[in-house]
Design an enzyme around this catalytic site. Structure first.
Site, PDB file in Angstrom:
ATOM      1  N   CYS A 197       0.989  -1.255  -0.133  1.00 32.53           N
ATOM      2  CA  CYS A 197      -0.034   0.067   0.047  1.00 32.53           C
ATOM      3  C   CYS A 197       1.045   1.287   0.199  1.00 32.53           C
ATOM      4  CB  CYS A 197      -0.993  -0.031   1.115  1.00 32.53           C
ATOM      5  SG  CYS A 197      -0.222   0.068   2.979  1.00 32.53           S
ATOM      6  N   CYS A 239      -1.975   1.393  -4.354  1.00 31.28           N
ATOM      7  CA  CYS A 239      -0.400   1.915  -4.528  1.00 31.28           C
ATOM      8  C   CYS A 239      -0.420   2.424  -5.880  1.00 31.28           C
ATOM      9  CB  CYS A 239       0.761   0.996  -4.140  1.00 31.28           C
ATOM     10  SG  CYS A 239       0.849  -0.195  -5.164  1.00 31.28           S
ATOM     11  N   CYS A 277       3.799   0.332  -8.347  1.00 32.20           N
ATOM     12  CA  CYS A 277       4.096  -1.163  -8.047  1.00 32.20           C
ATOM     13  C   CYS A 277       4.738  -1.465  -9.421  1.00 32.20           C
ATOM     14  CB  CYS A 277       2.992  -2.048  -7.653  1.00 32.20           C
ATOM     15  SG  CYS A 277       2.301  -1.489  -6.135  1.00 32.20           S
TER      16      CYS A 277
END
Length: 137
Positions: A13, A87, A91
């Site tokens: 996150c 996120c 990522c």
């Protein structure tokens, strides 16, 4: 200690102070050494959300010693399952990895009752994930 055949699950996150920490704690508690668990954040906070620590303690999981960690490329590369929680594009994506995006309310600034609800939603998703990760008997 987990062996090489144990799947590795990465929870990501933004701040690694709430959702991903709860998910990691719940999965580790339920799976023990059968799954390798890590969590990280794209922009880690200075400390865990105190309401998250309290909500986890209520279910017998102590995450008070955990600290937010910075997401590193190698964490994603080494993981079998990457679960993101808001996120976005932070990522990295690698072919052959299993990715899931869990849309969960951010516990930042929320009261304990709200954080409990988020914890319970994460726990239901962890139970489903664990059922999928366990090899067929």
């Amino acid at each position: 200690m987990a062996d090489q055949t144990s799947p590795e699950v990465l929870f990501v996150c933004v701040h690694n102070a709430g959702r991903s920490q709860m998910a990691a704690g719940l999965l580790q508690s339920k799976a023990g050494e059968n799954v390798r668990v890590i969590s990280a954040g794209s922009e880690p906070a200075d400390q865990l959300n105190p309401a998250v620590v309290e909500a986890m303690a209520e279910v017998g999981i102590d995450i008070s010693a955990e600290r937010p960690k910075k997401l590193e490329d190698g964490m994603v590369r080494e993981s079998d399952v990457v679960i993101t929680m808001g996120c976005g594009d932070a990522c990295p994506i690698y072919p052959g990895k299993r990715y899931e995006d869990w849309e969960l309310e951010d516990p930042a600034g929320k009261d304990l009752d709200t954080v409990r609800g988020i914890r319970n939603e994460i726990e239901a998703r962890i139970d489903a994930l664990l059922a999928e990760l366990r090899p067929a008997a």
